[in-house]
Structure formats: structure tokens, C-alpha cells
Design an enzyme around this catalytic site. Structure first.
Site, mmCIF file in Angstrom:
data_model
loop_
_atom_site.group_PDB
_atom_site.id
_atom_site.type_symbol
_atom_site.label_atom_id
_atom_site.label_comp_id
_atom_site.label_asym_id
_atom_site.label_seq_id
_atom_site.Cartn_x
_atom_site.Cartn_y
_atom_site.Cartn_z
ATOM 1 N N GLU A 1 0.843 -1.207 0.000
ATOM 2 C CA GLU A 1 0.000 0.000 0.000
ATOM 3 C C GLU A 1 0.868 1.242 0.000
ATOM 4 O OE1 GLU A 1 -3.518 0.077 2.667
ATOM 5 O OE2 GLU A 1 -2.398 -1.476 3.703
ATOM 6 N N HIS B 1 -6.414 -10.746 5.681
ATOM 7 C CA HIS B 1 -6.418 -10.714 4.211
ATOM 8 C C HIS B 1 -5.390 -11.685 3.611
ATOM 9 C CE1 HIS B 1 -8.832 -7.362 5.102
ATOM 10 N NE2 HIS B 1 -7.934 -6.402 5.081
HETATM 11 C C1 BG6 Z 1 -7.892 -2.951 6.012
HETATM 12 C C2 BG6 Z 1 -6.765 -2.487 6.883
HETATM 13 O O1 BG6 Z 1 -8.436 -4.149 6.508
HETATM 14 O O2 BG6 Z 1 -7.412 -3.184 4.698
HETATM 15 C C3 BG6 Z 1 -6.143 -1.223 6.302
HETATM 16 O O3 BG6 Z 1 -7.239 -2.217 8.194
HETATM 17 C C4 BG6 Z 1 -5.732 -1.447 4.868
HETATM 18 O O4 BG6 Z 1 -5.027 -0.808 7.080
HETATM 19 C C5 BG6 Z 1 -6.893 -2.027 4.072
HETATM 20 O O5 BG6 Z 1 -5.361 -0.201 4.327
HETATM 21 C C6 BG6 Z 1 -6.463 -2.438 2.685
HETATM 22 O O6 BG6 Z 1 -7.617 -2.797 1.959
HETATM 23 P P1 BG6 Z 1 -7.698 -2.553 0.411
HETATM 24 O O7 BG6 Z 1 -9.055 -3.031 0.026
HETATM 25 O O8 BG6 Z 1 -7.500 -1.076 0.177
HETATM 26 O O9 BG6 Z 1 -6.579 -3.355 -0.196
#
Ligand code: BG6
Length: 464
Positions: free
Chosen positions: A216, A240
Site C-alpha cells: 500500500e 487478508h
Molecule cells: C484494512 C486495513 O483491513 O485493509 C487497512 O485495516 C488497509 O489498514 C486495508 O489499508 C487495505 O484494503 P484494500 O481493500 O485497500 O486493499
């Protein structure tokens, strides 16, 4: 689609603003639910009007004609997460609103609060009868959704699960992981098991390694207090990344159903072992609001895991996740082994990859070798790519919108079952005892420099 009352506990928080309010507005705009009411509840002492204004701000830009229609159906009630009396008041307010709008009592209660409160909230929901266990006959359906992180370790997750099971049935419970509703993630099982070309190759005879990347560019986004006590392992790896790993590594389910898939994911999670790892923290992390001045919380991790099942013996699974990195990249790379090269001169040692690019640009692509034009035996890698949005002529819907729609439909495959969660926590708990080093890395870089050799030696697609 039936009617529904949406209750958000923790309605003044970040998740409600960034994800739940836009998702609800989109569901309503798309007419996925026709008759509805939305009731926010949290500790803050604000009025219905103030809450409506927050809602409006969260959905600005979606459709300016939509919010005026929604406004009269949005309400707020102050509660204490462990204060039964306040839940009783909330319950009366919900009943009165449902009567006013002729709603049948189908309810989704979305718990977007710290998991420390999950057990008291569950008890209060049961005792105030906001959610009833009896789902038989003509009784309206009533479901509770718990956001991640679900607990802080295996023991706390177990305690919460035990508490929930005292009051409710598992089929009313949704422990969500929004990654499961990302379009390409929810296609992994189908792609793997409905194309005969993959299954015979999907094992340690043909796969060299698997790399899962959750990179990210974003930092803490005002969530310093939460993040500093969780860190990358508990924020995104426990949930995730472990879900992605289990979908890639699972065996064929007995039945293509939520239960069949959850059974097989659980088998994988039971058999994951962390072999090696590195942690990192981005420079100036300490200066983020609400972060402890000498915090040792990792914002980056790179882990080598083994899945100890016959299918995966000897195949490393690398998981890289971090914040403030140089790119947004959520992807899975399956690296196939090299061919046993008989055509020595044209042997190409960068062999095939299957890449599942979840975000950005949802694509599946297979890197194959072909003949380099203008040569007789020269070999060049090419990509065969399936671009989801292009083929289906639609943008992939936002994952929280799909999530709410699936929960309304009673689809349990968007939920992580109690045992999956507990095994995934055991993996993270095991890392604590490894005393992994914590390196610094520059913001918007690809991670700590100290990892260069590790990434290079392991031929990782992501190279520092
Ligand atoms: C969330 C986390 O579950 O997922 C965040 O708490 C993270 O910190 C986010 O930024 C990332 O999700 P995505 O859908 O943007 O990849």
C-alpha cells in the site's frame, strides 16, 4: 430483494465513514434494497441531524439526488458498548422506526467497534432482543457482522467465539474480511477447479513458489491509535493475506458451497508454519499522530511460510505486506517450475507465472514463453491477460457493497468461520516468539534495504 434495517455500531468511526456509508448508499442507489432504515449508534452524543450530515459528507460525489431521499430514513442513537440499558433504548428506537416504515424486522447489525467489546456487544444485542436467535418459520432474519481484526490473538478470538456461540447460531454470524468479496479473490476457487489445465499442475511437482503481495502507498490515515497497537501482522496478514493463502492452497471442496470452501480453507490454515521473516517500520512513523514515541510496531513484513500438506511439501509461500510503500499492488504470483530443458540453447530460466492482480486493474495473466520474431530459436516471455473490467464491461463493484448484498442474501461464503479465524491467529501468534528483526525503510520505497538479498536469493517477483 427483501427489506432491511441496517444498524451500525461504531457509526461515528472511520470504517463507517470510509466504507459502510458509501456502500449503503450504493446499494440503495442500485435498488438492491428497496425498503430500509439506517440507524447509527456509538458513544458520541450527536443528534439524528448531525449524523445525517456526516452521512451526507461521506457519500458526496456519489449521486447528489440520492441523499435527500435517504435522509429521512437515517437515525442515530447514543449507546455504551457494554451498557444494556442503552441497547434497550436503541431496541425501542429500532422497533418504532420499523413500524413507521413498514419494515419487517430483517436486521443487519454491523459491529464496527474494537474487538474488546465484541462479547459485551453480543450479550447486549441478545438481551435487548435487537437480534433474536430464533430464525425459524416466518421470523424475520437477523444477522450480526463483526469487522476484522477479530480479537488480538488466538485466545481472545476463541473467547469471543465462545461468547457468540452462547447467544447465537453460526449461520447468523458474519466475521467479515472484505478481501473475500473482491471480484478476483472470489473467483480463485472457480478458476482453479473449473479449468482442468490448472488442477493437475497445482502442486509441488510443478509450482516453484507462491508470492502474495499486499503493498500500500497509504499510511495510517488518522488511525494511529488503532494501528500502533495492531501493526501489519494483525491488521492485514492475519486476515487478508491468510485468506488469500488459504484459497490458493486449499484442496477441492466436497461441494462448492460456503461450508465446503470453509472446511478446506481451515485445513490449510491448520497446517501453515512460518519459517523465516523480516519486519520493518517506515521512517518517521513515530511522528504520526497517536503513535507511541518509541513504538516497535511493524508497518511492513515479509514472511516465508510453509503449508505442510502433501500438495505443498517444499513450496514456499512468501507474503509481503506493508504501508507507505512505493506502489499499491495487491497480487498473487504463482511461479511454475522451469521445464527440464532439452533445447539447451533456447532454454529460458525465467519460467511461467500465473499472476492474479487483484488491485489495481483486476486481471489474471499467464506469462508464457514464445519465439522471438526474427530469430529461429530465440525465446521471449509474453503475457496472456484477462482483464476483468474490459471483458465484463463493468467496473468491479466496491467490496463492501458486495459484502452487504451477500449478507442480506444469507451467503455465508463472505464470512470467515470461527475455526478459520482461530487457526489464522495461531500463525500470527507463532511469529511473536521468533524475535524477528525490525528494519527501517524509506517512505514510498519498496521496503527495507536489508531484504535485498533475501528477495534476490528467493527469486521473488517483488525485488527490493
Ligand atoms: C484494512 C486495513 O483491513 O485493509 C487497512 O485495516 C488497509 O489498514 C486495508 O489499508 C487495505 O484494503 P484494500 O481493500 O485497500 O486493499
Amino acid at each position: 430483494m427483501s427489506d432491511c434495517t441496517f444498524v451500525i455500531l461504531g457509526a461515528t468511526g472511520d470504517l463507517a465513514k470510509r466504507k459502510l456509508m458509501p456502500a449503503l448508499a450504493k446499494l440503495i442507489k442500485d435498488e438492491k434494497v428497496k425498503n430500509y432504515a439506517i440507524i447509527g449508534a456509538a458513544n458520541s452524543d450527536i443528534s439524528d441531524e448531525q449524523f445525517q450530515e456526516r452521512f451526507n459528507n461521506a457519500v458526496l460525489g456519489l449521486d447528489k439526488d440520492l441523499f435527500p431521499l435517504m435522509r429521512p430514513r437515517i437515525f442515530y442513537q447514543r449507546i455504551g458498548f457494554d451498557d444494556l440499558e442503552s441497547f434497550n433504548i436503541l431496541g425501542s428506537k429500532i422497533a418504532e422506526i420499523e413500524k413507521r416504515f413498514a419494515l419487517s424486522g430483517n436486521r443487519i447489525v454491523y459491529v464496527a467497534a474494537p474487538s474488546l467489546y465484541y462479547c459485551p456487544i453480543t450479550q447486549c444485542l441478545a438481551m435487548s432482543k435487537i437480534v433474536q436467535r430464533d430464525q425459524s418459520g416466518d421470523a424475520p432474519w437477523q444477522r450480526i457482522v463483526y469487522e476484522k481484526p477479530f480479537g488480538v490473538d488466538q485466545q481472545s478470538a476463541r473467547d469471543i467465539n465462545h461468547c457468540i456461540a452462547t447467544w447465537f447460531d453460526e449461520n447468523q454470524i458474519y466475521r467479515v474480511d472484505h478481501y473475500l468479496t473482491k471480484e478476483l479473490v472470489s473467483s480463485i476457487v472457480l478458476v482453479r477447479f473449473t479449468n482442468i489445465i490448472f488442477e493437475p499442475l497445482w502442486n509441488s511437482n510443478y509450482i516453484d513458489y507462491v508470492e502474495i503481495i499486499l503493498s500500500e502507498t497509504l499510511g495510517l490515515e488518522g488511525r494511529g491509535r488503532y494501528y500502533d497497537s495492531y501493526g501489519v501482522l494483525r491488521d492485514v496478514v492475519q486476515n487478508h493475506a491468510m485468506q488469500l493463502l488459504s484459497l490458493i492452497a486449499m484442496e477441492l471442496p466436497v461441494k462448492l458451497s460456503a461450508e465446503g470452501i470453509q472446511d478446506q480453507k481451515t485445513e490449510v490454515l491448520k497446517n501453515v508454519r512460518v519459517e523465516e521473516g523480516f519486519l520493518g517500520q517506515y521512517e518517521d512513523y513515530h511522528n504520526e499522530p497517536d503513535v507511541a514515541p518509541n513504538s516497535q510496531t511493524p508497518t511492513f513484513s515479509c514472511l516465508k511460510m510453509a503449508v505442510e500438506t502433501p500438495r505443498w511439501r517444499g513450496v514456499p509461500f512468501y507474503i509481503k505486506a506493508g504501508k507507505k510503500l512505493d506502489r499499491k499492488d495487491t497480487s498473487i504470483h504463482i511461479k511454475f517450475k522451469n521445464v527440464d530443458c532439452t533445447l539447451k540453447e533456447s532454454c529460458v530460466y525465467e519460467s511461467d507465472y500465473l499472476t492474479i492482480q487483484i488491485e489495481p486493474n483486476a486481471t489474471f495473466s499467464l506469462q508464457l514463453n514464445t519465439k522471438l520474431p526474427g530469430t529461429l530459436y530465440g525465446v521471449a516471455p509474453v503475457q496472456l491477460t484477462f482483464n476483468h473490467d474490459y471483458v465484463f464491461r463493468s467496473a468491479t463493484p466496491e467490496s463492501y457493497e458486495i459484502l452487504l448484498e451477500q449478507i442480506m442474501a444469507g451467503e455465508q461464503s463472505v464470512s470467515v468461520r470461527f475455526d478459520e479465524i482461530e487457526y489464522a491467529w495461531a500463525v500470527i501468534d507463532s511469529i511473536k516468539n521468533m524475535n524477528l528483526p525490525l528494519y527501517n525503510y524509506k517512505q514510498l520505497s519498496s521496503g527495507p534495504d536489508e531484504l535485498k538479498d533475501f528477495a534476490r536469493n528467493n527469486k521473488m517477483r517483488w525485488r527490493v
